[in-house]
Design a protein around this motif. Structure first.
Motif, short mmCIF file in Angstrom:
data_model
loop_
_atom_site.label_atom_id
_atom_site.label_comp_id
_atom_site.label_asym_id
_atom_site.label_seq_id
_atom_site.Cartn_x
_atom_site.Cartn_y
_atom_site.Cartn_z
N ALA A 1 10.94 -2.87 -2.33
CA ALA A 1 9.97 -3.62 -3.15
C ALA A 1 10.59 -4.91 -3.65
N VAL A 27 2.92 -7.58 -11.62
CA VAL A 27 1.70 -6.78 -11.75
C VAL A 27 1.37 -6.47 -13.21
N SER A 28 2.34 -6.67 -14.09
CA SER A 28 2.02 -6.38 -15.49
C SER A 28 1.81 -7.64 -16.32
N ALA A 49 1.12 -6.02 -2.60
CA ALA A 49 -0.09 -6.84 -2.70
C ALA A 49 0.15 -8.08 -3.57
N GLN A 81 -1.98 -0.95 -10.73
CA GLN A 81 -0.77 -1.77 -10.70
C GLN A 81 0.27 -1.15 -9.77
N PHE A 87 -0.66 -1.80 -6.28
CA PHE A 87 -0.32 -3.18 -5.89
C PHE A 87 1.17 -3.26 -5.51
N ILE A 88 2.01 -2.55 -6.24
CA ILE A 88 3.44 -2.56 -5.92
C ILE A 88 3.67 -1.87 -4.58
N ASP A 89 3.10 -0.70 -4.43
CA ASP A 89 3.38 0.10 -3.22
C ASP A 89 2.85 -0.57 -1.95
N ARG A 103 7.94 -5.00 5.50
CA ARG A 103 6.70 -5.13 4.73
C ARG A 103 6.54 -6.54 4.17
N ILE A 115 8.35 -7.61 -8.77
CA ILE A 115 6.96 -7.19 -8.61
C ILE A 115 6.42 -6.48 -9.86
#
Lengths: 767, 154
Positions: free
Chosen positions: A12, A20-21, B94, B86, B89-91, A635, A16
């Motif tokens: 990851a 996302v937060s 995204a 959320q 989105f991480i996994d 990814r 990230i």
């Protein structure tokens, strides 16, 4: 290489969770007190002369601090693409001008205590401008009277190899002209910059940029300051795609700080970002290819007019970069390239994902499909006859192509996409026509072999708790640069990437690096990280041996220190032991300069459905095949490809910055600039060819730019196949498609299409 | 103008000018900087927030219109742990530059609150007003579909 622990895995991205937060603090999200806010005064005319600027009303706005105009600008001009003193590109851009050359040219700025006050005051500044005639078309600009006050109106460049092809029986040729549009980068974060003066008279500039050392160099020259008193810090970035690569609003921001001593934040709105920064260069390219009776390329001539917009910037570099790609995709014994960079009264062009590559490939790959049609050949077959092979040389003397796997890309892609079956299908004759198209592409891996030196350094250190700090002048653009560098160093040292911090650029503390540009990060910076980590590992092992009195040969470093007698030590404890016993840090400084610049390759396959009634084209299926050497993080790599395809679809079908005759932008806001959105996206399948590129870390090479390069041509080729048209003016808007269909109809009923091909095939093939 | 507005579950009394936009109130007044401004005309969706269950662009909404309403920003959707969306989105990776992410997640959440089992098409439609230049949307759509799965299990 299945024994790899971190490389080749979907780790990851490092930031990230913050993202996302909502905790990622972009520059606009920082709110320290005391910062003043600036708003630009942009020219409302495309070409003119400022007769007077009146700030009387503006000065009455509470919080108003100062109005800046051309009079405050240094006399010196700059070029936003330069990073070393010997670079000769034209320095023609002033910070603030009284001779605006495009709508959006900076004629001044207003500084105020708050952003709101700056906006209000800027709106009250009265500017009296005498407008002049504008030039907006790059081809017209070739012969139009120059508006450039003594700077050249045309910059020409050439490349060639071979000796031409004498006309022979059995040869065929085709000439095609393709136009590609001026495009907005559309990073979601608008341009922004902050500056302040620090102790010891150091000018500090925070900018979401791609080349801190370029910003530092340009600011130092412009304001005549020692380089070590200009500190540029890369700020978190909400996208760039080249739009934040060149020095853009930093000079205006720094000027206001230097003039007032105040901390300044300069924000741009979307409309200002579109008009006042940079664009992808529009181009008009004419290609003539001569083939023998079997379809082997004998000779090709490409002539491209590139629209630099109003200032030189990196525009001509883009034009030359276009030419270089021509010699690295097909085996063509004789080839000439001429480019003329011309100037128009439009927003300056510059770097934009691919640096000319999407344009030149649109020009040549659309042409090749039309050539295949004239030769009655499958366009994939025509390409397969001519594509380069692994180990091929560049006939112009540029660096060799390396492990060039373009044929693998095409052959595997054809199979995966069921090309042979789908190309044989009829497009239909109803309202909806469906067909497939493809295009091939090449792109580079850094600057090696170009006039620009390619090198960087990194300092890497193991900390007292066994974590690793990679001190680098990198720039995270959102593409995963920091994560990939952590994976590479982690692999070498046996450390989980979560225990590694890779720094972004700060000119005062980071080693030199030319920038996160030119598709050089994985191949060049990644290789530096690999070597640096290996060097650190050797040092660490030697230090442990010396500190413990044990034999270095018997020490294994695998996330912890393992001695051959079975004893173990954590990295942190080993670092502390070395500190205590040897009084040394476990750290190294490593300089790296690449010795190669191989080519990356890709083939895109598109299926389109065109509505002949509305002229709307929809991409219904897509396959991207890429020769990446090795995917460090599959990814993240696929994420690059999805985004690249999305940008290419826009270039093919909807995106174009257009101007009216007076040079006023017609669509300088998102509501008038159609970007690809979620419902527009087709499913995108990705196929990776991983055949190891020598010189790259773990065999990896570039992806960030190449993945948008073939897209537009693949889509256009599919549309032309679906409609049996010869559309060559991008984007293929509904208007253009309807017009082409109407023209085809009238040709059918009339005398027949314009026969561009001269095909003198006789009975026997001469080849 | 005095308004009462509930933001992320907390009631605020605010004095706003008639021209103050919701995005300004949230970012500058309340420090909720997850709300991003990208186009100032409701086209890019970076400033999306949820107002009484609906995804709304806060750059085209005036603050005084929010009197008596309830607004959710990204800061308000996670408590101790990340919201399942959320995490999805991480996994699915995204996120790239991250600037559109808050608005994307909120548009997705508004969709899933109203329609817990959307089709792929419905997800794309719900996100059509949120622009992203990095990801090509595909991982985002996957994340939202997966997020719907996760929410229905939890």
């Amino acid at each position: 290489m299945s024994d790899l622990r971190y490389v080749g895995r979907d780790i990851a991205r490092n930031d990230i969770v913050q993202k996302v937060s909502g905790q990622m603090r972009y520059l606009a999200d920082l709110r320290p007190g005391g910062t003043c806010h600036a708003r630009l005064l942009l020219s409302p005319v495309a070409h003119g002369r400022v007769k007077a600027i009146d700030g009387t009303e503006a000065a009455k706005v509470p919080g108003f601090i100062r109005l800046f105009t051309a009079e405050d600008s240094p006399r010196r001009r700059y070029n936003s693409a330069l990073f070393l003193p010997d670079q000769q590109d034209l320095k023609d851009q002033p910070v603030f001008t009284d001779r605006p050359l495009f709508v959006g040219d900076m004629i001044g700025a207003v500084l105020a205590e708050t952003d709101e006050a700056a906006r209000r005051a800027a709106a009250l500044v009265r500017v009296d401008i005498e407008p002049f005639e504008a030039v907006t078309d790059p081809v017209t600009a070739l012969s139009a009277p120059s508006f450039r006050d003594g700077f050249p109106q045309i910059v020409e460049g050439r490349l060639s190899c071979g000796e031409g092809a004498a006309p022979r029986e059995g040869h065929a040729e085709l000439t095609t002209t393709v136009r590609t549009p001026k495009i907005h980068h559309a990073a979601m974060e608008n341009h922004i910059c902050r500056s302040h003066l620090d102790y010891d008279d150091v000018l500090v500039v925070q900018s979401p940029c791609q080349m801190i050392f370029t910003v530092r160099f340009v600011l130092s020259e412009l304001f005549d300051r020692p380089i070590n008193r200009v500190r540029v810090i890369k700020a978190p970035m909400g996208g760039t795609f080249g739009g934040k690569q060149e020095v853009m609003i930093e000079p205006a921001c720094a000027l206001m700080t230097l003039a007032t001593g105040l901390p300044v934040q300069l924000n741009l709105d979307r409309n200002e970002t579109i008009n006042a920064t940079r664009t992808r260069a529009a181009s008009v390219g004419t290609v003539r290819t001569v083939v023998d009776g079997e379809g082997y390329f004998l000779h090709r001539e490409t002539d491209v007019v590139v629209d630099a917009g109003a200032y030189a910037t990196g525009g001509h570099r883009v034009a030359m970069a276009m030419g270089k790609k021509l010699f690295r995709l097909y085996r063509i014994p004789s080839q000439t390239f001429r480019t003329r960079t011309t100037f128009t009264n439009t927003t300056p062009s510059g770097a934009c994902r691919g640096y000319g590559s999407p344009q030149i490939h649109a020009i040549t790959e659309i042409h090749i499909d039309l050539l295949a049609r004239k030769l009655a050949l499958d366009p994939a077959v025509l390409r397969l006859k001519n594509l380069v092979e692994p180990g091929d040389l560049d006939p112009t003397g540029a660096p060799p192509l390396g492990n060039a796997r373009i044929k693998d890309c095409l052959l595997k892609g054809m199979e995966h996409f069921r090309w042979n079956e789908r190309i044989a299908a009829e497009p239909g004759d109803g309202r909806y026509r469906r067909a497939v198209g493809l295009a091939c592409a090449t792109h580079g891996n850094g600057y090696f072999g170009s006039p620009y030196p390619d090198f960087l350094s990194m300092a890497i250190r193991l900390c007292e708790d066994g974590t690793l700090l990679v001190n680098a002048g990198l720039h995270e653009l959102g593409n995963g640069t920091l994560t990939v560098v952590a994976q590479i160093t982690g692999e070498v040292l046996g450390l989980d990437p979560s225990r590694i911090v890779v720094t972004e650029g700060d000119t005062q503390t980071a080693p030199f690096d030319v920038g996160c540009v030119a598709s050089r990060v994985t191949y060049v910076c990644g290789a530096c990280a690999y070597e640096a980590a290996e060097k650190l590992k050797t040092l660490f092992r030697d230090q442990i041996a010396e500190a413990t009195g044990k034999d270095a040969e018997g020490i294994e470093l695998d996330g912890e220190v393992r001695f051959d007698d079975g004893k173990r030590l954590s990295y942190g404890d080993a670092v502390c032991l070395i500190a205590k016993v040897l009084r040394q840090e476990v750290g190294i400084y490593h300089n790296y300069a690449p010795k190669a610049n191989p080519a990356s390759f890709g083939v895109h396959f598109a299926e389109v459905e065109v509505d002949c009634l509305t002229g709307l084209s929809r991409v219904t299926d897509f396959l991207a095949v890429h020769d990446v050497g090795k995917a460090i993080n599959p990814r993240l790599l696929k994420g690059q490809i999805y985004g690249g395809v999305q940008m290419g679809l826009g270039m093919a079908l909807s995106e174009e910055l257009a101007y009216d005759r007076s040079g006023r932008p017609k669509n300088d806001r998102f509501s008038r600039y159609p970007l690809v959105n979620a419902p527009d996206m087709p499913p995108v399948d990705v196929l990776l060819i991983e055949e190891h590129e020598p010189g790259g870390p773990y065999g990896a090479k570039s992806i960030g730019e190449i993945c948008t390069v073939p897209t537009a041509a693949a889509v256009v080729n599919a549309v032309n196949r679906a409609l049996v048209t010869e559309l060559t003016e991008l984007p293929l808007t509904p208007e253009r498609i309807i017009a082409a269909l109407a023209e085809r109809e009238s040709n059918k009923t009339g005398r027949g299409g314009q026969e561009q091909v001269m095909f003198s095939r006789t009975t026997g093939d001469s080849h | 103008m005095k308004i009462s507005i509930t933001v992320n579950g907390r009631l605020h009394e605010a004095d706003v000018a008639p021209t103050t936009r919701l995005v300004d109130l949230l970012r500058n007044g309340l420090g909720l900087t997850s709300v991003k401004e990208g186009c100032s005309e409701g086209e890019c969706g970076a400033c999306t927030v949820i107002v009484d269950g609906k995804a709304v662009t806060s750059c085209t909404t005036l603050a005084f219109q929010m009197d008596g309403k309830s607004v959710t920003t990204l800061e308000g959707i996670a408590e101790e742990t990340l919201h399942p969306l959320q995490q999805a989105f991480i996994d699915h990776d995204a996120v790239q530059c991250g600037f559109c992410t808050p608005g994307m997640i909120l548009s997705a959440k508004a969709l899933l609150d109203a329609n817990p089992h959307p089709t792929r098409d419905e997800v794309c439609r719900a996100l059509e007003g949120n622009l992203c230049r990095c990801t090509g949307y595909l991982p985002i759509v996957e994340a939202v579909l997966d997020g719907a799965e996760r929410l229905s299990r939890s």
